[in-house]
Design a protein around this motif. Sequence first.
Motif, PDB file in Angstrom:
ATOM      1  N   LYS A  25       0.755  -1.282   0.142  1.00  0.00           N
ATOM      2  CA  LYS A  25      -0.032  -0.091   0.103  1.00  0.00           C
ATOM      3  C   LYS A  25       0.977   1.325  -0.050  1.00  0.00           C
ATOM      4  O   LYS A  25       0.069   2.450  -0.433  1.00  0.00           O
ATOM      5  CB  LYS A  25      -0.990   0.180   1.201  1.00  0.00           C
ATOM      6  N   GLU A  26       1.891   1.296   0.608  1.00  0.00           N
ATOM      7  CA  GLU A  26       2.740   2.441   0.649  1.00  0.00           C
ATOM      8  C   GLU A  26       4.164   2.212   0.989  1.00  0.00           C
ATOM      9  O   GLU A  26       4.605   1.129   0.920  1.00  0.00           O
ATOM     10  CB  GLU A  26       2.372   3.225   1.948  1.00  0.00           C
ATOM     11  N   LYS A  28       7.162   3.034   3.791  1.00  0.00           N
ATOM     12  CA  LYS A  28       7.279   3.584   5.179  1.00  0.00           C
ATOM     13  C   LYS A  28       8.833   3.877   5.347  1.00  0.00           C
ATOM     14  O   LYS A  28       9.787   3.345   4.961  1.00  0.00           O
ATOM     15  CB  LYS A  28       6.769   2.706   6.114  1.00  0.00           C
ATOM     16  N   THR A  40       5.518   8.339   5.632  1.00  0.00           N
ATOM     17  CA  THR A  40       4.795   7.403   4.810  1.00  0.00           C
ATOM     18  C   THR A  40       4.430   8.028   3.501  1.00  0.00           C
ATOM     19  O   THR A  40       3.825   9.061   3.524  1.00  0.00           O
ATOM     20  CB  THR A  40       3.459   7.014   5.638  1.00  0.00           C
ATOM     21  N   LEU A  41       4.756   7.296   2.523  1.00  0.00           N
ATOM     22  CA  LEU A  41       4.731   7.751   1.164  1.00  0.00           C
ATOM     23  C   LEU A  41       3.491   7.039   0.517  1.00  0.00           C
ATOM     24  O   LEU A  41       3.663   5.838   0.234  1.00  0.00           O
ATOM     25  CB  LEU A  41       5.920   7.583   0.210  1.00  0.00           C
ATOM     26  N   ARG A  42       2.635   7.764  -0.171  1.00  0.00           N
ATOM     27  CA  ARG A  42       1.643   7.185  -0.865  1.00  0.00           C
ATOM     28  C   ARG A  42       1.047   7.897  -2.153  1.00  0.00           C
ATOM     29  O   ARG A  42       0.580   9.054  -1.636  1.00  0.00           O
ATOM     30  CB  ARG A  42       0.599   6.288  -0.210  1.00  0.00           C
ATOM     31  N   ASP A  47      -5.606   6.457  -4.161  1.00  0.00           N
ATOM     32  CA  ASP A  47      -6.834   6.597  -3.401  1.00  0.00           C
ATOM     33  C   ASP A  47      -8.006   6.261  -4.164  1.00  0.00           C
ATOM     34  O   ASP A  47      -9.213   6.205  -3.629  1.00  0.00           O
ATOM     35  CB  ASP A  47      -6.707   7.979  -2.431  1.00  0.00           C
ATOM     36  N   HIS A  57       2.042  -1.812  -6.429  1.00  0.00           N
ATOM     37  CA  HIS A  57       2.770  -1.739  -5.319  1.00  0.00           C
ATOM     38  C   HIS A  57       4.361  -1.449  -5.590  1.00  0.00           C
ATOM     39  O   HIS A  57       4.626  -1.677  -6.740  1.00  0.00           O
ATOM     40  CB  HIS A  57       2.834  -3.049  -4.066  1.00  0.00           C
ATOM     41  N   CYS A  58       5.037  -1.018  -4.879  1.00  0.00           N
ATOM     42  CA  CYS A  58       6.449  -0.520  -4.826  1.00  0.00           C
ATOM     43  C   CYS A  58       7.479  -1.814  -4.882  1.00  0.00           C
ATOM     44  O   CYS A  58       7.261  -2.804  -3.557  1.00  0.00           O
ATOM     45  CB  CYS A  58       6.812   0.319  -3.601  1.00  0.00           C
ATOM     46  N   TYR A  74       7.492   0.823  -9.193  1.00  0.00           N
ATOM     47  CA  TYR A  74       6.180   0.164  -8.902  1.00  0.00           C
ATOM     48  C   TYR A  74       5.693  -0.753 -10.073  1.00  0.00           C
ATOM     49  O   TYR A  74       6.387  -0.961 -11.064  1.00  0.00           O
ATOM     50  CB  TYR A  74       5.052   1.338  -8.840  1.00  0.00           C
TER      51      TYR A  74
END
Length: 87
Positions: A25-26, A28, A40-42, A47, A57-58, A74
């Motif tokens: 999801k992100e 960290k 936290t990067l997203r 969204d 996903h990364c 990604y």
Amino acid sequence: LDAGEIIHSLCFSPNRYWLCAGTDKEIKIWDLESKVVVDTLRPASFDDISEKGRAPHCTSLQWSPNGATLFAGYSDHLIRVYTIASA
């Protein structure tokens, strides 16, 4: 340190005692001395994806040599670039 989900990539900062983890999801970023999440990067566009869809996903992480920029690859074949402010 608990990411709360599957970790696909890890990377240490070149100039700080930080560890980055790319998850489903992100991304960290932890300070390893204090054991707290620094950031936290997203991407905001994630969204907007419906529950039936799956956000990319990364899969890979790499810092710039000066530690100010984080490059994240990604699963949608894009590299996203994040400028990280020092904490």
